[in-house]
Design a protein around this motif. Sequence first.
Motif, PDB file in Angstrom:
ATOM      1  N   LEU A 188      19.866 -46.708  14.430  1.00  0.00           N
ATOM      2  CA  LEU A 188      18.540 -47.326  14.445  1.00  0.00           C
ATOM      3  C   LEU A 188      17.945 -47.356  15.854  1.00  0.00           C
ATOM      4  O   LEU A 188      16.729 -47.227  16.020  1.00  0.00           O
ATOM      5  CB  LEU A 188      18.622 -48.759  13.898  1.00  0.00           C
ATOM      6  CG  LEU A 188      18.938 -48.911  12.405  1.00  0.00           C
ATOM      7  CD1 LEU A 188      19.097 -50.384  12.050  1.00  0.00           C
ATOM      8  CD2 LEU A 188      17.848 -48.273  11.556  1.00  0.00           C
ATOM      9  N   ALA A 189      18.796 -47.509  16.853  1.00  0.00           N
ATOM     10  CA  ALA A 189      18.312 -47.620  18.232  1.00  0.00           C
ATOM     11  C   ALA A 189      17.608 -46.357  18.707  1.00  0.00           C
ATOM     12  O   ALA A 189      16.791 -46.413  19.632  1.00  0.00           O
ATOM     13  CB  ALA A 189      19.468 -47.953  19.166  1.00  0.00           C
ATOM     14  N   HIS A 190      17.888 -45.205  18.090  1.00  0.00           N
ATOM     15  CA  HIS A 190      17.255 -43.955  18.523  1.00  0.00           C
ATOM     16  C   HIS A 190      15.864 -43.766  17.915  1.00  0.00           C
ATOM     17  O   HIS A 190      15.101 -42.923  18.372  1.00  0.00           O
ATOM     18  CB  HIS A 190      18.156 -42.768  18.188  1.00  0.00           C
ATOM     19  CG  HIS A 190      19.362 -42.675  19.073  1.00  0.00           C
ATOM     20  ND1 HIS A 190      20.472 -43.488  18.912  1.00  0.00           N
ATOM     21  CD2 HIS A 190      19.631 -41.877  20.139  1.00  0.00           C
ATOM     22  CE1 HIS A 190      21.366 -43.184  19.847  1.00  0.00           C
ATOM     23  NE2 HIS A 190      20.886 -42.229  20.598  1.00  0.00           N
ATOM     24  N   GLU A 191      15.562 -44.507  16.864  1.00  0.00           N
ATOM     25  CA  GLU A 191      14.205 -44.621  16.323  1.00  0.00           C
ATOM     26  C   GLU A 191      13.556 -43.297  15.935  1.00  0.00           C
ATOM     27  O   GLU A 191      12.345 -43.135  16.045  1.00  0.00           O
ATOM     28  CB  GLU A 191      13.315 -45.394  17.312  1.00  0.00           C
ATOM     29  CG  GLU A 191      13.795 -46.824  17.538  1.00  0.00           C
ATOM     30  CD  GLU A 191      12.978 -47.593  18.551  1.00  0.00           C
ATOM     31  OE1 GLU A 191      12.144 -46.968  19.242  1.00  0.00           O
ATOM     32  OE2 GLU A 191      13.190 -48.820  18.664  1.00  0.00           O
ATOM     33  N   ASN A 192      14.366 -42.333  15.501  1.00  0.00           N
ATOM     34  CA  ASN A 192      13.832 -41.100  14.940  1.00  0.00           C
ATOM     35  C   ASN A 192      14.863 -40.501  14.003  1.00  0.00           C
ATOM     36  O   ASN A 192      16.069 -40.765  14.132  1.00  0.00           O
ATOM     37  CB  ASN A 192      13.420 -40.101  16.025  1.00  0.00           C
ATOM     38  CG  ASN A 192      14.603 -39.557  16.801  1.00  0.00           C
ATOM     39  OD1 ASN A 192      15.245 -38.587  16.412  1.00  0.00           O
ATOM     40  ND2 ASN A 192      14.922 -40.205  17.927  1.00  0.00           N
ATOM     41  N   ILE A 193      14.397 -39.709  13.041  1.00  0.00           N
ATOM     42  CA  ILE A 193      15.261 -39.233  11.966  1.00  0.00           C
ATOM     43  C   ILE A 193      16.341 -38.288  12.473  1.00  0.00           C
ATOM     44  O   ILE A 193      17.524 -38.428  12.123  1.00  0.00           O
ATOM     45  CB  ILE A 193      14.415 -38.541  10.880  1.00  0.00           C
ATOM     46  CG1 ILE A 193      13.544 -39.583  10.165  1.00  0.00           C
ATOM     47  CG2 ILE A 193      15.308 -37.830   9.857  1.00  0.00           C
ATOM     48  CD1 ILE A 193      12.590 -39.001   9.171  1.00  0.00           C
TER      49      ILE A 193
END
Length: 376
Positions: A251-256
């Motif tokens: 989730l911390a990377h905020e991209n698929i």
Amino acid sequence: MQEQQTETAGTIDPRNPFDNPTENRDYNLDYSDILPPVTAPGYTMPVLPAKLEQHNIRRFYNLGGGMLLLHLVATNIIATVLYAVFPLVLSVADRRSAGALPDNYDTIVSNYISNSSLSMALNAFVFLLCNTGIFLLGCKWAKIPVGSLFQTKKLTVPTMLRYMGLGLFLQMVSALLATFVDDLLVKGGYGTYTPDFSLSGSKLQLAAMVLSTCLVAPITEELLYRGFFLKVMSRVSQRFGIFMSALFFSLAHENIAQGILTFLVGVLLGYIATKHDSIIPCILVHFTINSYSMLCSLLDSYNEELANMFSGLSAVIILVGGAVLFIYTLIMERLPDNTPRQSLRCGRIAIGAWPLVLTALIHIGAALLYMGMNNG
């Protein structure tokens, strides 16, 4: 009824209070921090946790989520301050040397920061400071001995090489999955967001990117997620801790694209950390994955034809060899299981830990926002 609610009276091991043979006892901390009577002679572990035990379990879950929430706030505040201070410093220096500044000076400075090594260096500094700082602070508050995270037991060179191969395999698989999901979203009319890691700047910018990607990220992210966060979220169950650390790392990377990769690799890294009681092999696997990506980017910027040849050949080797390693690992090893008592002390209590829920919602909201901006 009483027989259904308690285990047979006897001595309970505070480092394996649920008598789970699939967990690495050495990785666990003393459960008496959560349930003090667990070390009392003749004490029996209840099936359902009483209020005191629930409160103490949630306290650790709150601490884990709270530290990630603090990390999220701190990185954004420090980055905002730095990106505001540097233009002021540059403007003062330019006024002293050149006098009057052009009307579009702010735009010039913004482009300079974005397209130079300064931006990458600032980002690396922010994450180095925040990842390491939150790790140390979290370990102090959770009473986790920092040295216990680097003991590295029962790890051989062949096993370490297998983990590296598995990491590269999962990287390839996640890239294929991300492409598939991306195509589905595009067909549905939704845009996707993927960070730009292209290497087209100066040598200094390239050096800053290599330093950030291959050293700062592997070391400090493992300190935070497989060091502090995994340890805290594994107070009841190592299996729960592995999946929670992988989820929040994703989730911390905020991209698929990165989210799929970091979740799959996060499960592997969490398993490695709990099995070998160390984050050192996790750092090495993380370093291998990031370095391979960086090497592909470097080759692409140097010679596109050579890069395509290398990427194609290495992809075949990694996918075929990695599939063999993956099947072997599935046969020979497995993730820790939960006992029924552990299952009753994980998800249902974690849902009530508001810092965990809030942090997850913020990351999901940011990912959706980036997708919406890209779609627009």
